[in-house]
Design a protein around this motif. Structure first.
Motif, PDB file in Angstrom:
ATOM      1  N   PHE A  14     -28.764  32.721   0.249  1.00 46.50           N
ATOM      2  CA  PHE A  14     -28.663  31.489   1.024  1.00 46.50           C
ATOM      3  C   PHE A  14     -28.607  31.900   2.494  1.00 46.50           C
ATOM      4  O   PHE A  14     -27.890  32.845   2.850  1.00 46.50           O
TER       5      PHE A  14
ATOM      6  N   HIS B  17     -27.932  30.318   6.280  1.00 46.37           N
ATOM      7  CA  HIS B  17     -27.559  29.217   7.171  1.00 46.37           C
ATOM      8  C   HIS B  17     -27.779  29.676   8.610  1.00 46.37           C
ATOM      9  O   HIS B  17     -27.069  30.550   9.110  1.00 46.37           O
TER      10      HIS B  17
ATOM     11  N   TRP C 262     -20.122  23.668  11.112  1.00 52.39           N
ATOM     12  CA  TRP C 262     -19.501  22.351  11.285  1.00 52.39           C
ATOM     13  C   TRP C 262     -18.943  22.160  12.689  1.00 52.39           C
ATOM     14  O   TRP C 262     -18.239  21.179  12.958  1.00 52.39           O
TER      15      TRP C 262
ATOM     16  N   HIS D 293     -26.658  19.739   9.220  1.00 54.93           N
ATOM     17  CA  HIS D 293     -26.081  18.435   9.567  1.00 54.93           C
ATOM     18  C   HIS D 293     -26.275  18.066  11.040  1.00 54.93           C
ATOM     19  O   HIS D 293     -26.328  16.875  11.371  1.00 54.93           O
TER      20      HIS D 293
ATOM     21  N   TYR E 294     -33.335  24.344   2.362  1.00 56.20           N
ATOM     22  CA  TYR E 294     -32.164  23.474   2.417  1.00 56.20           C
ATOM     23  C   TYR E 294     -32.485  22.367   3.406  1.00 56.20           C
ATOM     24  O   TYR E 294     -33.029  22.616   4.485  1.00 56.20           O
TER      25      TYR E 294
ATOM     26  N   ASP F 278     -28.328  18.405   0.807  1.00 57.88           N
ATOM     27  CA  ASP F 278     -26.877  18.486   1.017  1.00 57.88           C
ATOM     28  C   ASP F 278     -26.455  17.377   1.968  1.00 57.88           C
ATOM     29  O   ASP F 278     -26.974  17.342   3.091  1.00 57.88           O
ATOM     30  N   PHE F 279     -25.578  16.454   1.751  1.00 64.37           N
ATOM     31  CA  PHE F 279     -24.862  16.207   0.524  1.00 64.37           C
ATOM     32  C   PHE F 279     -24.542  14.718   0.482  1.00 64.37           C
ATOM     33  O   PHE F 279     -24.710  14.002   1.479  1.00 64.37           O
TER      34      PHE F 279
ATOM     35  N   GLU G 222     -19.628  24.582  -5.566  1.00 71.33           N
ATOM     36  CA  GLU G 222     -19.551  25.268  -4.272  1.00 71.33           C
ATOM     37  C   GLU G 222     -18.234  26.029  -4.131  1.00 71.33           C
ATOM     38  O   GLU G 222     -17.166  25.459  -4.323  1.00 71.33           O
TER      39      GLU G 222
HETATM   40  C1  GLC Z   1     -21.188  22.097   2.347  1.00 72.20           C
HETATM   41  C2  GLC Z   1     -21.232  22.106   3.840  1.00 72.20           C
HETATM   42  C3  GLC Z   1     -22.373  22.804   4.389  1.00 72.20           C
HETATM   43  C4  GLC Z   1     -22.998  23.897   3.609  1.00 72.20           C
HETATM   44  C5  GLC Z   1     -23.020  23.602   2.142  1.00 72.20           C
HETATM   45  C6  GLC Z   1     -23.539  24.732   1.299  1.00 72.20           C
HETATM   46  O1  GLC Z   1     -21.689  20.973   1.774  1.00 72.20           O
HETATM   47  O2  GLC Z   1     -21.213  20.845   4.398  1.00 72.20           O
HETATM   48  O3  GLC Z   1     -22.125  23.176   5.681  1.00 72.20           O
HETATM   49  O4  GLC Z   1     -24.287  23.984   4.038  1.00 72.20           O
HETATM   50  O5  GLC Z   1     -21.790  23.208   1.742  1.00 72.20           O
HETATM   51  O6  GLC Z   1     -23.273  24.515  -0.029  1.00 72.20           O
END
Ligand code: GLC
Length: 430
Positions: A18, A20, A32, A80, A122, A183-184, A240
């Protein structure tokens, strides 16, 4: 394609990376940061103006993932904060308009595909940049408490058009995409942001028409916390930061495909102060645990503002990779065995072999409950050497169990020593 066909590749892969990555790698306090610190769009814009990850070399990431035995990857096309790492026609808030001047998603997709790694994207359902995404009173929008945002006229259908339009771009302009990770969903006092609010049925119809083989996670459905989730809007569930104690099943007890997503430290996006990294051994055992319960594991890295995977994270991946190189056969393409979890570790099962993952040998032989007379050969996976299967003199008479007599001294692999068990002819694996 039916869901089981689509999922065969995904379920065989078992292990993924994964990624990010976004503007938030500059403040370096996690993805965040804008919401946590209630940063306004104007203030956040400074990161857009600075964004220039000049060490961004996804080819190296793909090589690292491959070396680690990972078979698929998922990268944030939009998180986000609404910032897009791809060249969308529908927004200016994208990497091609920053000093980077590059379509980072295109480079990622091409790099991972070139290494034979399946490619996933994602996409955040939330969007703190789009003017028609709920802000005032929303559960997590950075401007949720700002009076100035109260009563601003909004038209959510504009946001839906934008979001569906971007998914169309991602699934049209980048060749075959193997997986889409949304998500989400959530509910708050103002909105029910789940399922049809996202136009999920229509969106999935479009997705399947553009990419019939694509695998989808379940987060448009909003069932993330349930012990017996239903797969209304996707192909697999996505627990998660925890490994479900008994795998995932529906209300009737039938297994549901799942993937646990976990961070290597305590953040998804780059957080400079977070040094709380897991041990390679914990990742190896977590991976074994997932496979032993018919699940996948996707582990996350958050590259820094230059586009570099932090060294402690890369180091973990390389060490897990060293184990995978010798033992990957007991992971890739494997599944739960029909034997109870033994005291010393776990079982996984391949097509015609059983793998005993020994975490803690204890004192004396390793007992294989109920397997007396069923084992044709037992060998260490790491070097092929034979392990004797015999009842030691000091074991009570017991007709049902088999005993593995491992060489004395330290175990060949302290994280997980794998013994491959071939069963006698006629002894089929369940
Ligand atoms: C959560 C968070 C996010 C992340 C995600 C990954 O929902 O909001 O920041 O990307 O988990 O599972």
């Amino acid at each position: 394609m039916t869901a089981p066909d689509r999922l065969t590749g995904f379920s065989n892969d078992r292990f993924g990376l994964f990624l990010h990555f976004g503007l938030y790698s500059i403040p370096a306090r996690g993805e965040w940061v804008q919401s946590n610190e209630r940063i306004t769009a104007e203030e956040y814009r400074r990161y857009f103006e600075q964004f220039n990850p000049r060490e961004y070399r996804p080819r190296e990431w793909a090589k690292l993932a491959k070396e680690c035995g990972m078979r698929y990857a998922v990268m944030t096309a939009k998180h986000h904060d609404g910032f897009c790492l791809f060249d969308s026609e529908l927004t200016d808030f994208k990497s091609t308009n920053t000093p980077a001047g590059r379509d980072l998603i295109r480079e990622y997709v091409e790099a991972f595909r070139a290494e034979g790694i399946r490619v996933g994207l994602y996409y955040s359902l939330l969007d703190w940049h789009h003017p028609d995404y709920p802000a005032y009173g929303d559960k997590q929008h950075p401007m949720r408490d700002e009076e100035a945002y109260r009563g601003i006229p909004q038209d959510f259908s504009n946001y839906l058009r934008y979001f569906h339009g971007q998914v169309r771009e991602l699934l049209t302009n980048y060749g075959k995409i193997d997986l889409m990770w949304f998500d989400f969903s959530y509910q708050d006092s103002v909105n029910d942001m789940t399922g049809e609010k996202w136009g999920a049925t229509e969106l999935i119809r479009m997705i399947r028409s553009l990419q019939p083989d694509i695998v989808l996670n379940d987060r448009m459905g909003g069932h993330t916390g349930s012990i017996h989730p239903t797969l209304q809007y996707g192909d697999f569930v996505s627990p998660e930061q925890y490994l479900p104690p008994k795998g995932m099943t529906d209300e009737n007890g039938s297994p549901i495909p799942w993937e646990a997503c976990v961070t290597l430290n305590d953040h998804w996006g780059y957080c400079a102060a977070d040094r709380n990294y897991k041990q390679p051994k914990e990742i190896i055992r977590a991976l074994v645990e997932c496979v032993s319960k018919n699940g996948n594991l996707i582990v996350n890295v958050g590259p820094d503002a230059l586009g570099v995977i932090p060294e402690p994270a890369a180091d973990i991946l390389r060490r897990v990779g060293a184990w995978m190189r010798k033992n990957g056969e007991s992971i890739t393409g494997c599944r739960a065995a029909e034997y109870e979890k033994p005291e010393w570790g776990r079982f996984t099962q391949g097509r015609d072999r059983l793998y005993a993952h020994i975490f803690d040998r204890g004192i004396g032989p390793v007992i294989l409950p109920g397997m007396a007379g069923r084992i044709r050969s037992a060998r260490l996976l790491c070097d092929g050497s034979e392990v004797s299967v015999a009842r030691p003199w000091n074991q009570p008479d017991n007709d049902s169990d088999a005993f593995l007599n491992l060489p004395s001294g330290p175990m060949p692999d302290e994280s997980d020593t794998v013994v491959v068990l071939e069963l006698e002819k006629g002894e089929s694996l369940l």
